[in-house]
Scaffold this motif. Structure first.
Motif, PDB file in Angstrom:
ATOM      1  N   THR A 260      -5.487 -87.099  -1.614  1.00  0.00           N
ATOM      2  CA  THR A 260      -4.107 -86.934  -2.071  1.00  0.00           C
ATOM      3  C   THR A 260      -3.408 -85.803  -1.328  1.00  0.00           C
ATOM      4  N   THR A 261      -4.134 -85.199  -0.375  1.00  0.00           N
ATOM      5  CA  THR A 261      -3.547 -84.200   0.521  1.00  0.00           C
ATOM      6  C   THR A 261      -3.950 -84.559   1.942  1.00  0.00           C
ATOM      7  N   LEU A 262      -2.987 -85.033   2.696  1.00  0.00           N
ATOM      8  CA  LEU A 262      -3.254 -85.467   4.060  1.00  0.00           C
ATOM      9  C   LEU A 262      -2.858 -84.372   5.030  1.00  0.00           C
ATOM     10  N   ASN A 263      -3.860 -83.796   5.712  1.00  0.00           N
ATOM     11  CA  ASN A 263      -3.606 -82.740   6.695  1.00  0.00           C
ATOM     12  C   ASN A 263      -3.550 -83.363   8.079  1.00  0.00           C
ATOM     13  N   ASP A 288      -1.209-102.772  -9.219  1.00  0.00           N
ATOM     14  CA  ASP A 288       0.156-102.985  -8.731  1.00  0.00           C
ATOM     15  C   ASP A 288       0.782-101.635  -8.429  1.00  0.00           C
ATOM     16  N   ILE A 289       1.087-101.405  -7.154  1.00  0.00           N
ATOM     17  CA  ILE A 289       1.836-100.204  -6.762  1.00  0.00           C
ATOM     18  C   ILE A 289       3.306-100.608  -6.806  1.00  0.00           C
ATOM     19  N   SER A 290       3.915-100.366  -7.946  1.00  0.00           N
ATOM     20  CA  SER A 290       5.255-100.909  -8.192  1.00  0.00           C
ATOM     21  C   SER A 290       6.352-100.123  -7.510  1.00  0.00           C
ATOM     22  N   HIS A 291       6.055 -98.885  -7.115  1.00  0.00           N
ATOM     23  CA  HIS A 291       7.099 -98.045  -6.526  1.00  0.00           C
ATOM     24  C   HIS A 291       6.448 -97.046  -5.587  1.00  0.00           C
ATOM     25  N   ILE A 292       7.021 -96.890  -4.414  1.00  0.00           N
ATOM     26  CA  ILE A 292       6.569 -95.874  -3.469  1.00  0.00           C
ATOM     27  C   ILE A 292       7.777 -95.348  -2.725  1.00  0.00           C
ATOM     28  N   GLU A 293       7.879 -94.034  -2.639  1.00  0.00           N
ATOM     29  CA  GLU A 293       9.030 -93.446  -1.949  1.00  0.00           C
ATOM     30  C   GLU A 293       8.683 -92.059  -1.433  1.00  0.00           C
ATOM     31  N   MET A 294       9.449 -91.616  -0.445  1.00  0.00           N
ATOM     32  CA  MET A 294       9.323 -90.266   0.085  1.00  0.00           C
ATOM     33  C   MET A 294      10.188 -89.334  -0.744  1.00  0.00           C
ATOM     34  N   LEU A 295       9.624 -88.236  -1.211  1.00  0.00           N
ATOM     35  CA  LEU A 295      10.374 -87.270  -1.996  1.00  0.00           C
ATOM     36  C   LEU A 295      11.096 -86.258  -1.118  1.00  0.00           C
ATOM     37  N   THR A 296      10.778 -86.254   0.162  1.00  0.00           N
ATOM     38  CA  THR A 296      11.421 -85.346   1.103  1.00  0.00           C
ATOM     39  C   THR A 296      11.678 -86.082   2.405  1.00  0.00           C
ATOM     40  N   LEU A 325      11.011 -82.162   9.915  1.00  0.00           N
ATOM     41  CA  LEU A 325      10.216 -81.409   8.952  1.00  0.00           C
ATOM     42  C   LEU A 325      10.487 -79.907   8.985  1.00  0.00           C
ATOM     43  N   ARG A 326      11.343 -79.477   9.887  1.00  0.00           N
ATOM     44  CA  ARG A 326      11.535 -78.043  10.075  1.00  0.00           C
ATOM     45  C   ARG A 326      12.028 -77.341   8.814  1.00  0.00           C
ATOM     46  N   LEU A 327      12.891 -78.010   8.059  1.00  0.00           N
ATOM     47  CA  LEU A 327      13.472 -77.397   6.865  1.00  0.00           C
ATOM     48  C   LEU A 327      12.832 -77.891   5.570  1.00  0.00           C
ATOM     49  N   VAL A 328      11.737 -78.628   5.682  1.00  0.00           N
ATOM     50  CA  VAL A 328      11.061 -79.166   4.503  1.00  0.00           C
ATOM     51  C   VAL A 328       9.857 -78.300   4.172  1.00  0.00           C
ATOM     52  N   GLN A 329       9.808 -77.774   2.956  1.00  0.00           N
ATOM     53  CA  GLN A 329       8.719 -76.888   2.571  1.00  0.00           C
ATOM     54  C   GLN A 329       7.486 -77.633   2.081  1.00  0.00           C
ATOM     55  N   ASN A 330       7.673 -78.728   1.387  1.00  0.00           N
ATOM     56  CA  ASN A 330       6.542 -79.424   0.780  1.00  0.00           C
ATOM     57  C   ASN A 330       6.745 -80.930   0.881  1.00  0.00           C
ATOM     58  N   PRO A 331       6.484 -81.534   2.053  1.00  0.00           N
ATOM     59  CA  PRO A 331       6.673 -82.984   2.183  1.00  0.00           C
ATOM     60  C   PRO A 331       5.715 -83.755   1.278  1.00  0.00           C
ATOM     61  N   ARG A 332       6.268 -84.729   0.533  1.00  0.00           N
ATOM     62  CA  ARG A 332       5.470 -85.452  -0.447  1.00  0.00           C
ATOM     63  C   ARG A 332       5.865 -86.918  -0.501  1.00  0.00           C
ATOM     64  N   ILE A 333       4.928 -87.726  -0.982  1.00  0.00           N
ATOM     65  CA  ILE A 333       5.155 -89.149  -1.223  1.00  0.00           C
ATOM     66  C   ILE A 333       4.816 -89.427  -2.683  1.00  0.00           C
ATOM     67  N   PRO A 343      -0.554 -93.267 -13.537  1.00  0.00           N
ATOM     68  CA  PRO A 343       0.725 -93.949 -13.365  1.00  0.00           C
ATOM     69  C   PRO A 343       1.599 -93.292 -12.300  1.00  0.00           C
ATOM     70  N   LYS A 344       1.376 -91.998 -12.085  1.00  0.00           N
ATOM     71  CA  LYS A 344       2.090 -91.266 -11.038  1.00  0.00           C
ATOM     72  C   LYS A 344       1.084 -90.613 -10.093  1.00  0.00           C
ATOM     73  N   VAL A 345       1.286 -90.833  -8.806  1.00  0.00           N
ATOM     74  CA  VAL A 345       0.447 -90.198  -7.793  1.00  0.00           C
ATOM     75  C   VAL A 345       1.351 -89.496  -6.793  1.00  0.00           C
ATOM     76  N   ILE A 346       1.084 -88.232  -6.543  1.00  0.00           N
ATOM     77  CA  ILE A 346       1.812 -87.466  -5.528  1.00  0.00           C
ATOM     78  C   ILE A 346       0.862 -87.204  -4.366  1.00  0.00           C
ATOM     79  N   ILE A 347       1.303 -87.588  -3.170  1.00  0.00           N
ATOM     80  CA  ILE A 347       0.517 -87.330  -1.957  1.00  0.00           C
ATOM     81  C   ILE A 347       1.228 -86.211  -1.173  1.00  0.00           C
ATOM     82  N   ASN A 348       0.517 -85.134  -0.939  1.00  0.00           N
ATOM     83  CA  ASN A 348       1.065 -84.000  -0.181  1.00  0.00           C
ATOM     84  C   ASN A 348       0.711 -84.141   1.283  1.00  0.00           C
ATOM     85  N   ILE A 349       1.669 -83.875   2.143  1.00  0.00           N
ATOM     86  CA  ILE A 349       1.486 -83.959   3.590  1.00  0.00           C
ATOM     87  C   ILE A 349       1.498 -82.550   4.166  1.00  0.00           C
TER      88      ILE A 349
END
Length: 352
Positions: A260-263, A288-296, A325-333, A343-349
């Motif tokens: 859940t943390t992709l380096n 069923d992955i009913s929704h997937i989106e980039m939060l940043t 990504l220069r101005l993004v502090q915590n890129p997430r999906i 029901p909710k999964v956050i993937i940190n990049i």
């Protein structure tokens, strides 16, 4: 003017209809905190919108705790007039009282509302007001309704300070249909504080996942929308599995991720970095992955399938774009699934 008192009353038939000729500047007045046994008086300014005169036949209240003064004489067309209400404040706690105005023989009232809270001692918010929105100061300029389910009605509070030298009548502008705003008191005197209570109606949100909007705090009705009055609102709506039986839970899907943390490592002059995450359904029914989106911003992604049978794999491909990504502090999906445990999964990049 006539004063009308009702000790008992079975009021107000359909509140949806009203005398069409009458319009109030404010149908609902919230007086905020009221001292116990200290009656509070409010004036409703109303308008005869028609070109013809009208006469108020009667006024009814929802309890004997409220008295009303209203004009007994004919009100000319296009004329403004005042209805004064006094609440006796003899009962502690929140109150909401209705006043029904019947004009020109109408069988359906035009309804005014008086609300507030009776307290032993009036207290103001003592925290800081670090944000300025237009002419007003507030303690926060963003609200997050996290992890709510369909049917929930969570509330959030914003404190307001009127640091001007005149009374203000705050208003929340550009409210979407899934948000309600109650401002107390309706008028805030110079140097005094009030509050906005925002209520999220999750039944009005169509899709699971993140919903974001901007509303605006004005200092008076009719105030102009501007970026310096902006309040950011977000809501994260999740599926609700609380009523599943043990047997249903035993047959539920189960999502397992390789991480859940992709380096992705350092850019080292590269414009893009790429990586993958394996997703497996280790449960006993369709995942069923009913929704997937980039939060940043700064992230691109692709998923080869959103439905996995028991034992099947999917591959989530992720690309990080250096210049974005220069101005993004915590890129997430964000992913929303029918796994009751996730029901909710956050993937940190992560990049270096």
């Amino acid at each position: 003017m006539k004063t009308l008192i009702f000790t008992t009353l079975a009021l107000l038939l359909p509140l949806t209809a009203s005398a069409q000729k009458i319009e109030a500047k404010s149908k609902v007045i919230n007086v905020g905190q009221v001292m116990f046994r200290q009656p509070v008086t409010v004036d409703y300014v109303l308008h005869n919108r028609s070109t013809h005169s009208l006469l108020i036949d009667k006024v009814r209240t929802s309890c004997g705790c409220t008295t009303v003064d209203y004009p007994l004489t004919t009100i000319r067309g296009d004329e403004f007039f005042t209805v004064r209400a006094v609440y006796d404040a003899k009962q502690m706690g929140h109150f909401e009282k209705q006043i029904g105005i019947y004009a020109d023989g109408s069988s359906e009232p035009y309804v005014l509302t008086l609300k507030g809270v009776v307290v032993e001692e009036v207290t103001d918010f003592v925290g800081d007001y670090p944000y300025q929105l237009g002419d007003l100061l507030v303690d926060q300029n963003s609200i997050e309704f996290d992890d709510v389910n369909r049917g929930d009605r969570p509330m959030a509070k914003i404190h307001i300070l009127n640091n001007t030298d005149k009374p203000v009548q705050p208003v929340i502008m550009h409210l979407p249909n899934y948000l309600l705003a109650d401002i107390s008191p309706s008028e805030i005197r110079a140097g005094r504080s009030g509050e906005v209570i925002l209520t999220l109606d999750t039944r009005q949100i169509r899709d699971f996942g993140l919903t974001q909007t901007k509303v605006y705090l004005g200092s008076r009705p009719g105030d102009k929308v501007a970026t310096n009055k902006e309040i950011n609102i977000s809501a994260l709506l999740l599926p609700n599995f609380s009523d599943l039986t043990d047997a249903q839970l035993a047959l539920a899907p189960r999502m397992q991720l390789s991480t859940t943390t992709l380096n992705l490592g350092p850019f080292d002059g590269k414009k893009k970095l790429k990586g993958e995450i394996d997703i497996q359904n280790t449960g006993k029914s369709t995942l069923d992955i009913s929704h997937i989106e980039m939060l940043t911003t700064g992230i691109q992604m692709s998923l080869n399938t959103t439905q996995l049978e028991p034992g099947e794999y999917a591959k989530l491909k992720i690309t990080a774009v250096g210049k974005d990504l220069r101005l993004v502090q915590n890129p997430r999906i964000l992913m929303i699934t029918n796994d009751p445990n996730q029901p909710k999964v956050i993937i940190n990049i992560k990049t270096e």
